[in-house]
Design a protein around this motif. Structure first.
Motif, PDB file in Angstrom:
ATOM      1  N   GLY A  75      42.641  22.818  68.157  1.00 40.24           N
ATOM      2  CA  GLY A  75      42.156  24.185  68.288  1.00 40.24           C
ATOM      3  C   GLY A  75      42.773  24.896  69.477  1.00 40.24           C
ATOM      4  N   LYS A  76      42.826  24.206  70.604  1.00 40.89           N
ATOM      5  CA  LYS A  76      43.408  24.808  71.815  1.00 40.89           C
ATOM      6  C   LYS A  76      44.869  25.168  71.589  1.00 40.89           C
ATOM      7  CE  LYS A  76      41.563  25.199  75.261  1.00 40.89           C
ATOM      8  NZ  LYS A  76      40.727  26.318  75.768  1.00 40.89           N
ATOM      9  N   ASN A  77      45.589  24.321  70.895  1.00 43.86           N
ATOM     10  CA  ASN A  77      46.998  24.581  70.628  1.00 43.86           C
ATOM     11  C   ASN A  77      47.207  25.805  69.745  1.00 43.86           C
ATOM     12  OD1 ASN A  77      47.980  22.509  72.173  1.00 43.86           O
ATOM     13  ND2 ASN A  77      48.270  21.081  70.464  1.00 43.86           N
ATOM     14  N   ARG A  78      46.163  26.181  69.012  1.00 47.82           N
ATOM     15  CA  ARG A  78      46.255  27.310  68.091  1.00 47.82           C
ATOM     16  C   ARG A  78      45.497  28.535  68.600  1.00 47.82           C
ATOM     17  NH1 ARG A  78      46.810  22.633  65.533  1.00 47.82           N
ATOM     18  NH2 ARG A  78      48.043  22.492  63.608  1.00 47.82           N
ATOM     19  N   GLY A  79      45.011  28.471  69.824  1.00 45.20           N
ATOM     20  CA  GLY A  79      44.314  29.611  70.399  1.00 45.20           C
ATOM     21  C   GLY A  79      42.947  29.878  69.801  1.00 45.20           C
ATOM     22  N   VAL A  80      42.322  28.841  69.271  1.00 40.69           N
ATOM     23  CA  VAL A  80      41.012  28.981  68.633  1.00 40.69           C
ATOM     24  C   VAL A  80      39.911  28.527  69.585  1.00 40.69           C
ATOM     25  CG1 VAL A  80      39.563  28.119  66.740  1.00 40.69           C
ATOM     26  CG2 VAL A  80      41.956  28.722  66.315  1.00 40.69           C
ATOM     27  N   MET A  81      38.828  29.281  69.644  1.00 40.76           N
ATOM     28  CA  MET A  81      37.702  28.907  70.486  1.00 40.76           C
ATOM     29  C   MET A  81      36.903  27.789  69.819  1.00 40.76           C
ATOM     30  SD  MET A  81      34.535  31.219  71.962  1.00 40.76           S
ATOM     31  CE  MET A  81      35.471  31.823  73.371  1.00 40.76           C
ATOM     32  N   ILE A  82      36.531  26.803  70.609  1.00 43.23           N
ATOM     33  CA  ILE A  82      35.753  25.681  70.094  1.00 43.23           C
ATOM     34  C   ILE A  82      34.427  25.613  70.836  1.00 43.23           C
ATOM     35  CG2 ILE A  82      35.677  23.200  69.701  1.00 43.23           C
ATOM     36  CD1 ILE A  82      37.949  24.465  68.180  1.00 43.23           C
TER      37      ILE A  82
END
Length: 248
Positions: A75-82
């Motif tokens: 997720g971090k690599n894709r700019g997504v908030m987790i």
């Protein structure tokens, strides 16, 4: 803050599941690869993922930890908030997930038992990373994986945790959760009105209209699980209904 539809990735026994009313053994959906599920939601356009470790919440075990770590990394690599919840019972539990790269930790039972934990975490990591889950049943906040009811309402607890430093609240109406009968927006609207921090709603989303109904309460987002997994509507349809009804 733009309203979001947030896919749920609930994990139990290393699988992605959807329980009815949070009851173990009531799985209506059980998929073998939660990482693939999470990546699929991202590919469909999800900007935030809602991860729940059901084993952590129900049993206090961490068997899903490697899966969660991988989803956070991807997720971090894709700019997504987790955002992650389930069995976070101490400062150390929350700190571990935040240092791992989670954007937001969701505290429930631990916050109700030790309210100062919220203040401590907010001071250490920033309010924006601290979410308190208020799961309401029959008007009272439930704890311990919904096994027990507290004596407090969601409004009372929401105001308290806002003052202690929570940056967001997650409100789940257990009376509707997992039953696929639609939403009762009134409790969500009452909580939104009572606090000054963003509220994310959850529980009972069955139709696209339910999403619009929750948005109209002033909530900043809605977590959707069973409706997506059982094909009541697609994630793309959810995004489109928001675009088509911008002013509703």
């Amino acid at each position: 803050m733009q309203f979001e539809v947030i896919p749920a990735v609930d994990m139990r026994g290393g699988k992605c599941v959807q329980l009815v009313q949070g009851v173990p053994g009531s799985e209506m959906i059980s998929l073998d690869d939660p990482i693939a599920v999470a990546l699929d939601w991202i590919a469909q356009g999800a900007k935030t993922l809602h991860l729940i470790d059901l084993d952590g919440a129900l049993d206090g075990t961490r068997i899903n930890a490697p899966i969660i770590e991988k989803i956070v990394y991807e997720g971090k690599n894709r700019g997504v908030m987790i955002q992650i919840g389930g069995g976070i019972r101490s400062f150390e539990d929350a700190a571990h997930l935040l240092k791992l790269g989670a954007d937001r930790v969701i505290l429930s039972t631990a916050a109700l038992r030790e309210p100062e934990l919220v203040k401590k975490l907010a001071r250490e990591f920033g309010s924006e990373h601290i979410n308190v889950a208020l799961d309401s049943k029959n008007g009272k906040v439930a704890i311990e994986g919904w096994k027990k009811l507290s004596e407090f309402t969601a409004v009372e607890m929401g105001q308290k945790f806002e003052n202690l430093g929570a940056g967001t609240l997650l409100f789940t109406n257990i009376d509707n959760e997992g039953l696929m009968r639609g939403v009762d927006a009134t409790p969500t609207a009452e909580l939104v009105k009572a606090v000054n921090i963003p509220v994310i709603a959850s529980g009972g989303i069955t139709t696209l209209q339910d999403i619009l109904t929750i948005r109209a309460t002033g909530a900043c987002g809605v977590v959707v699980g069973s409706a997506l997994y059982t094909g009541k509507f697609t994630y793309l349809e959810a995004l489109n209904i928001l675009k088509q009804n911008k002013d509703s």
